[in-house]
Design a protein around this motif. Structure first.
Motif, PDB file in Angstrom:
ATOM      1  N   LYS A  73      42.761 -33.795 -44.562  1.00 44.46           N
ATOM      2  CA  LYS A  73      42.680 -33.911 -43.107  1.00 44.46           C
ATOM      3  C   LYS A  73      41.571 -33.053 -42.523  1.00 44.46           C
ATOM      4  CE  LYS A  73      46.358 -34.695 -40.687  1.00 44.46           C
ATOM      5  NZ  LYS A  73      47.683 -34.613 -40.033  1.00 44.46           N
ATOM      6  N   GLY A  74      40.809 -32.382 -43.401  1.00 49.64           N
ATOM      7  CA  GLY A  74      39.577 -31.771 -42.923  1.00 49.64           C
ATOM      8  C   GLY A  74      38.607 -32.802 -42.383  1.00 49.64           C
ATOM      9  N   ALA A  75      38.871 -34.063 -42.682  1.00 48.45           N
ATOM     10  CA  ALA A  75      38.062 -35.144 -42.111  1.00 48.45           C
ATOM     11  C   ALA A  75      38.159 -35.194 -40.593  1.00 48.45           C
ATOM     12  CB  ALA A  75      38.493 -36.482 -42.707  1.00 48.45           C
ATOM     13  N   LEU A  76      39.184 -34.549 -40.012  1.00 48.28           N
ATOM     14  CA  LEU A  76      39.359 -34.536 -38.562  1.00 48.28           C
ATOM     15  C   LEU A  76      38.555 -33.440 -37.872  1.00 48.28           C
ATOM     16  CD1 LEU A  76      43.216 -35.125 -38.395  1.00 48.28           C
ATOM     17  CD2 LEU A  76      41.400 -36.802 -38.048  1.00 48.28           C
ATOM     18  N   LEU A  77      37.829 -32.614 -38.653  1.00 49.45           N
ATOM     19  CA  LEU A  77      37.007 -31.568 -38.045  1.00 49.45           C
ATOM     20  C   LEU A  77      36.038 -32.167 -37.036  1.00 49.45           C
ATOM     21  CD1 LEU A  77      36.118 -29.314 -41.113  1.00 49.45           C
ATOM     22  CD2 LEU A  77      37.467 -28.650 -39.119  1.00 49.45           C
ATOM     23  N   SER A  78      35.964 -31.542 -35.868  1.00 47.75           N
ATOM     24  CA  SER A  78      35.053 -32.039 -34.837  1.00 47.75           C
ATOM     25  C   SER A  78      33.631 -31.533 -35.041  1.00 47.75           C
ATOM     26  CB  SER A  78      35.553 -31.618 -33.452  1.00 47.75           C
ATOM     27  OG  SER A  78      35.681 -30.200 -33.371  1.00 47.75           O
ATOM     28  N   GLU A  79      33.480 -30.304 -35.615  1.00 49.88           N
ATOM     29  CA  GLU A  79      32.165 -29.746 -35.859  1.00 49.88           C
ATOM     30  C   GLU A  79      32.293 -28.521 -36.751  1.00 49.88           C
ATOM     31  OE1 GLU A  79      30.491 -28.445 -32.163  1.00 49.88           O
ATOM     32  OE2 GLU A  79      32.347 -27.494 -31.521  1.00 49.88           O
ATOM     33  N   SER A  80      31.176 -28.109 -37.326  1.00 52.03           N
ATOM     34  CA  SER A  80      31.154 -26.896 -38.135  1.00 52.03           C
ATOM     35  C   SER A  80      31.259 -25.676 -37.219  1.00 52.03           C
ATOM     36  CB  SER A  80      29.870 -26.816 -38.951  1.00 52.03           C
ATOM     37  OG  SER A  80      29.740 -27.931 -39.814  1.00 52.03           O
ATOM     38  N   SER A  81      31.886 -24.603 -37.737  1.00 54.26           N
ATOM     39  CA  SER A  81      32.061 -23.419 -36.894  1.00 54.26           C
ATOM     40  C   SER A  81      32.391 -22.213 -37.746  1.00 54.26           C
ATOM     41  CB  SER A  81      33.169 -23.650 -35.854  1.00 54.26           C
ATOM     42  OG  SER A  81      34.380 -23.992 -36.487  1.00 54.26           O
ATOM     43  N   LEU A  82      32.164 -21.032 -37.161  1.00 53.78           N
ATOM     44  CA  LEU A  82      32.596 -19.757 -37.722  1.00 53.78           C
ATOM     45  C   LEU A  82      33.704 -19.206 -36.842  1.00 53.78           C
ATOM     46  CD1 LEU A  82      29.130 -18.104 -38.494  1.00 53.78           C
ATOM     47  CD2 LEU A  82      30.664 -19.243 -40.112  1.00 53.78           C
ATOM     48  N   LEU A  83      34.729 -18.606 -37.481  1.00 51.28           N
ATOM     49  CA  LEU A  83      35.880 -18.136 -36.720  1.00 51.28           C
ATOM     50  C   LEU A  83      36.348 -16.781 -37.224  1.00 51.28           C
ATOM     51  CD1 LEU A  83      36.631 -21.396 -37.718  1.00 51.28           C
ATOM     52  CD2 LEU A  83      38.026 -21.111 -35.676  1.00 51.28           C
ATOM     53  N   SER A  84      36.931 -16.020 -36.318  1.00 52.88           N
ATOM     54  CA  SER A  84      37.677 -14.823 -36.670  1.00 52.88           C
ATOM     55  C   SER A  84      38.916 -14.801 -35.790  1.00 52.88           C
ATOM     56  CB  SER A  84      36.854 -13.555 -36.454  1.00 52.88           C
ATOM     57  OG  SER A  84      37.601 -12.411 -36.808  1.00 52.88           O
ATOM     58  N   ALA A  85      40.070 -14.484 -36.399  1.00 57.48           N
ATOM     59  CA  ALA A  85      41.325 -14.600 -35.664  1.00 57.48           C
ATOM     60  C   ALA A  85      42.245 -13.426 -35.949  1.00 57.48           C
ATOM     61  CB  ALA A  85      42.022 -15.911 -36.023  1.00 57.48           C
ATOM     62  N   PRO A  86      41.971 -12.222 -35.411  1.00 55.55           N
ATOM     63  CA  PRO A  86      42.860 -11.081 -35.615  1.00 55.55           C
ATOM     64  C   PRO A  86      44.263 -11.350 -35.071  1.00 55.55           C
ATOM     65  CG  PRO A  86      40.749 -10.389 -34.709  1.00 55.55           C
ATOM     66  CD  PRO A  86      40.784 -11.873 -34.618  1.00 55.55           C
ATOM     67  N   VAL A  87      45.267 -10.885 -35.808  1.00 50.90           N
ATOM     68  CA  VAL A  87      46.671 -11.070 -35.438  1.00 50.90           C
ATOM     69  C   VAL A  87      47.380  -9.716 -35.500  1.00 50.90           C
ATOM     70  CG1 VAL A  87      48.876 -12.130 -36.074  1.00 50.90           C
ATOM     71  CG2 VAL A  87      46.756 -13.437 -36.273  1.00 50.90           C
ATOM     72  N   TYR A  88      48.140  -9.414 -34.466  1.00 49.83           N
ATOM     73  CA  TYR A  88      49.019  -8.249 -34.491  1.00 49.83           C
ATOM     74  C   TYR A  88      50.439  -8.717 -34.214  1.00 49.83           C
ATOM     75  CZ  TYR A  88      51.707  -4.225 -33.089  1.00 49.83           C
ATOM     76  OH  TYR A  88      52.707  -3.290 -32.998  1.00 49.83           O
ATOM     77  N   TYR A  89      51.394  -8.216 -34.990  1.00 49.07           N
ATOM     78  CA  TYR A  89      52.798  -8.491 -34.706  1.00 49.07           C
ATOM     79  C   TYR A  89      53.609  -7.211 -34.854  1.00 49.07           C
ATOM     80  CZ  TYR A  89      53.815  -8.432 -39.733  1.00 49.07           C
ATOM     81  OH  TYR A  89      53.955  -8.053 -41.044  1.00 49.07           O
ATOM     82  N   GLY A  90      54.680  -7.133 -34.097  1.00 45.68           N
ATOM     83  CA  GLY A  90      55.562  -5.980 -34.149  1.00 45.68           C
ATOM     84  C   GLY A  90      57.007  -6.409 -34.006  1.00 45.68           C
ATOM     85  N   ILE A  91      57.904  -5.622 -34.600  1.00 44.14           N
ATOM     86  CA  ILE A  91      59.336  -5.884 -34.549  1.00 44.14           C
ATOM     87  C   ILE A  91      59.992  -4.724 -33.836  1.00 44.14           C
ATOM     88  CG2 ILE A  91      61.414  -6.370 -35.910  1.00 44.14           C
ATOM     89  CD1 ILE A  91      59.511  -7.252 -38.183  1.00 44.14           C
ATOM     90  N   SER A  92      60.826  -5.017 -32.867  1.00 48.16           N
ATOM     91  CA  SER A  92      61.454  -3.967 -32.060  1.00 48.16           C
ATOM     92  C   SER A  92      62.418  -3.131 -32.892  1.00 48.16           C
ATOM     93  CB  SER A  92      62.182  -4.593 -30.868  1.00 48.16           C
ATOM     94  OG  SER A  92      63.263  -5.388 -31.306  1.00 48.16           O
ATOM     95  N   ASP A  93      62.826  -1.999 -32.313  1.00 50.09           N
ATOM     96  CA  ASP A  93      63.799  -1.089 -32.938  1.00 50.09           C
ATOM     97  C   ASP A  93      63.330  -0.576 -34.287  1.00 50.09           C
ATOM     98  OD1 ASP A  93      65.566  -1.444 -30.780  1.00 50.09           O
ATOM     99  OD2 ASP A  93      66.434  -3.224 -31.696  1.00 50.09           O
ATOM    100  N   GLY A  94      62.036  -0.260 -34.379  1.00 47.02           N
ATOM    101  CA  GLY A  94      61.516   0.345 -35.598  1.00 47.02           C
ATOM    102  C   GLY A  94      61.483  -0.571 -36.791  1.00 47.02           C
ATOM    103  N   GLY A  95      61.396  -1.895 -36.560  1.00 46.61           N
ATOM    104  CA  GLY A  95      61.429  -2.851 -37.655  1.00 46.61           C
ATOM    105  C   GLY A  95      60.114  -3.064 -38.362  1.00 46.61           C
TER     106      GLY A  95
END
Length: 489
Positions: A73-95
């Motif tokens: 399904k990479g055939a559905l790509l609209s155009e070439s591109s470079l990406l960066s996607a930083p993610v932060y997640y946290g769990i409450s109560d010291g998790g």
């Protein structure tokens, strides 16, 4: 209560299995849950355009993420591109929590297409797992590092609308999120291992119809070196103050899971303007040659097998810059785990279970439901996305103890809610995306006898045979994803 005593009270058989490498890539890996553990988005390592729409998938395209789920399904790509996607997640109560910094590239050619990604990740362990006070905390007790890499490549075939693709992803791990809570009473836990994921995909577009298939092979190989501490206070003589004496024991637990997955999908553009429907059938067969030891008999070999199905349907409409959609999925699942005797075991009725025989058998029957609804609107320079996902878990456990001749059943159910929102800003030559989602209905589970039961969700899967009715100390998970996309034109 000593650490060894807590270890002997650990409940049931716990099975950690099959993490996915991203939300979209998890489409072919069906999660199995028997306790509502609050864990984070450790395996969200690639961007997804539908992040803010609760991950709609059956009737809504995601040109950024679809190639990772099915390489063809990479055939559905609209155009070439470079990406960066930083993610932060946290769990409450010291998790605990984590931060992931990935980079990726997507290439679209006349015939060929593909992508590559790499990610560096730091996992912060739960604050309630810190060893003995005053002993000096090791760096690895506070946080650990994981590395991820992957890629896919595909090609359009002739003029018949066919595309083929192959994708591979791998991870070198020093931590799976939640494992620090898995071993009640442990002083320290050192993790190491890897995950490998191979996908072969096919995709065809013909008129108003599109069809795809993907075959998945996923393997998990982790090692847990767990150190327990027994503490005693010794008074050398009547005139000396008591001294603390700590004796340490280390045991090695192996976690091995192998998964075969197959997904068949189809969608159609209806004659009514902007409408599309889609459906998919997914099957997973999971074998668990080694499950870590957390049960009262402490038998070092705990195999199991799981078979999971998912039937999904979606409908969406796109008109005048607005897209709205709905996904519904039904997941019937069967999971069987058991404990094998390493040595002959005498039962209460006088018979003997031979070496390799089953001492405890756990049969789970699930009927889970997942609902997703999302809407997006595109302005000239800004896009807004809203979504809500609801996941209902319901199962029956039938447990047979062949040692003492006992049989019991247990029914459990709960619902998890995940609202999401995202915004896209289209600047000159750069797209900026920010999304946030919040998961409720999870927490730190236990049983009504006061024994804590925690397990990792690697995006994922775990099966716990609880000793009694579940209890839950609520916790929430918040995830933030910010990604930058630079089109190559």
């Amino acid at each position: 209560m000593t650490a060894n005593r807590l270890r002997r009270l650990a409940v049931g058989t716990i099975l950690a299995a099959c993490p996915a490498f991203a939300g979209q890539a998890a489409a072919q890996l069906i999660p199995i849950r028997t306790v509502p553990v609050a864990t984070g988005d450790q395996f969200l390592t690639t961007p997804a355009a539908n992040f803010g729409m609760a991950g709609l998938t059956y009737a809504v395209d995601d040109s950024i993420a679809d190639g990772w789920s099915n390489p063809a399904k990479g055939a559905l790509l609209s155009e070439s591109s470079l990406l960066s996607a930083p993610v932060y997640y946290g769990i409450s109560d010291g998790g605990g929590g984590g931060f992931t910094f990935p980079i990726a590239g997507l290439i679209k050619g006349d015939r060929w297409f593909g992508g590559a990604t790499a990610a560096l990740q730091e996992i912060d362990n739960a604050t309630n797992f810190r060893g003995w006070p005053g002993d000096g905390e090791r760096l690895s007790d506070a946080s650990t590092r994981n590395l991820y890499a992957g890629g896919f490549v595909g090609r359009r075939l002739g003029s018949g609308g066919w595309s083929l693709g192959i994708g591979v992803r791998t991870a070198r791990l020093q931590a799976l999120d939640g494992v620090d809570l898995l071993y009640a009473g442990a002083d320290r836990i050192d993790q190491s291992g890897s995950i490998h994921d191979l996908r072969l995909g096919v995709y065809r577009e013909s008129g108003r119809d599109r069809a795809s298939a993907v075959l998945v092979r996923n393997s998990v190989s982790m090692t847990h070196d767990v150190t327990y501490a027994d503490v005693a206070w010794v008074q050398p003589n009547l005139f000396s103050p008591p001294e603390r004496v700590v004796s340490l024991t280390t045991e090695t637990n192996l976690d091995r899971t192998r998964t075969w997955g197959l997904q068949l999908a189809w969608d159609r553009r209806l004659r009514a303007p902007g409408w599309r429907i889609g459906t998919s059938l997914t099957a997973n067969r999971k074998s668990h040659p080694k499950i870590p030891n957390y049960n009262i008999q402490n038998i070092p070999r705990d195999p199991g097998n799981s078979t999971a199905w998912e039937l999904g349907f979606g409908i969406a409409r796109s008109l005048d810059g607005t897209t709205a959609g709905l996904d519904v999925a039904l997941q019937p699942i069967r999971s069987d785990t058991w404990q094998e005797a390493e040595d002959p075991v005498e039962t209460t009725n006088g018979t003997t279970i031979p070496s390799g025989g089953r001492t405890i058998e756990n049969d789970f029957s699930f009927l889970n439901v997942r609902l997703r609804v999302g809407v997006a609107h595109e302005f000239e320079k800004v896009g807004v996305r809203l979504g809500l996902e609801g996941r209902s878990y319901d199962y029956t456990l039938e447990q047979t103890n062949n040692v003492n001749g006992e049989y019991r059943t247990q029914d459990e159910s709960w619902i998890e809610w995940t609202p999401a929102v995202a915004a896209v800003f289209r600047l000159r030559g750069v797209d900026l995306h920010y999304g946030v989602r919040l998961t409720t209905g999870t927490g730190h589970p236990g049983v009504d006898r006061g024994i804590v039961v925690n397990s990792p969700d690697s995006g994922g899967d775990f099966v716990v045979a609880p000793e009694g009715p579940l209890t839950l100390a609520d916790a929430t998970v918040h995830t933030h994803q910010f990604w930058v996309r630079i089109p190559i034109r």
